[in-house]
Design a protein around this motif. Sequence first.
Motif, mmCIF file in Angstrom:
data_model
loop_
_atom_site.group_PDB
_atom_site.id
_atom_site.type_symbol
_atom_site.label_atom_id
_atom_site.label_comp_id
_atom_site.label_asym_id
_atom_site.label_seq_id
_atom_site.Cartn_x
_atom_site.Cartn_y
_atom_site.Cartn_z
ATOM 1 N N THR A 64 0.864 -1.180 0.000
ATOM 2 C CA THR A 64 0.000 0.000 0.000
ATOM 3 C C THR A 64 0.903 1.234 0.000
ATOM 4 N N PRO A 65 0.382 2.375 -0.403
ATOM 5 C CA PRO A 65 1.210 3.588 -0.429
ATOM 6 C C PRO A 65 1.718 4.008 0.954
ATOM 7 N N THR A 66 1.006 3.662 2.008
ATOM 8 C CA THR A 66 1.399 4.074 3.355
ATOM 9 C C THR A 66 2.291 3.062 4.059
ATOM 10 N N ASP A 100 -0.625 -3.003 -5.726
ATOM 11 C CA ASP A 100 -1.036 -1.983 -4.766
ATOM 12 C C ASP A 100 -2.469 -2.280 -4.333
#
Length: 154
Positions: A64-66, A100
């Motif tokens: 994930t982006p985080t 993602d």
Amino acid sequence: MTVALSLAIVAGILALATALGLLLRSRTGRARVVTSKVRDATTVADLAGREAFGTAATLLQFSTPTCARCPATARQLDAVAAAKSSTIEGPARVRRLEIDLSERPELARRFDVMQTPTVLLVDGDQTVRARFGGPPRQPELIAALDAVLTEEHS
């Protein structure tokens, strides 16, 4: 409630939390071999085109982006894939494929992803052979990948 009883309760809660934390930490990054009689439940062929997968094995990373640990995991997987591909004939024998989960959240449920990164080791037939919750431990990753590559040559 007395002060001694309150301190005993707090100490008990801290001991329980510490034990649970150590248990979770010991399981993170360990290989879990996937054994399923249902072949469709463990295949990843529909996630990308055939050219995205390695011919011998694929290291499929859910991120994930985080995710703070995902970039380092991607570098680790790329290095392992490059090292293993250089020892085997043919182009891109082992590849890394990243998905993602913020773009495809339905896959988190389908593959039971509870943390990122989660890495699936996929064989040449695009069947999941092992999974790692969290960044894979290098010796376990290499051992699992070697088992898949050895089996392919047998």
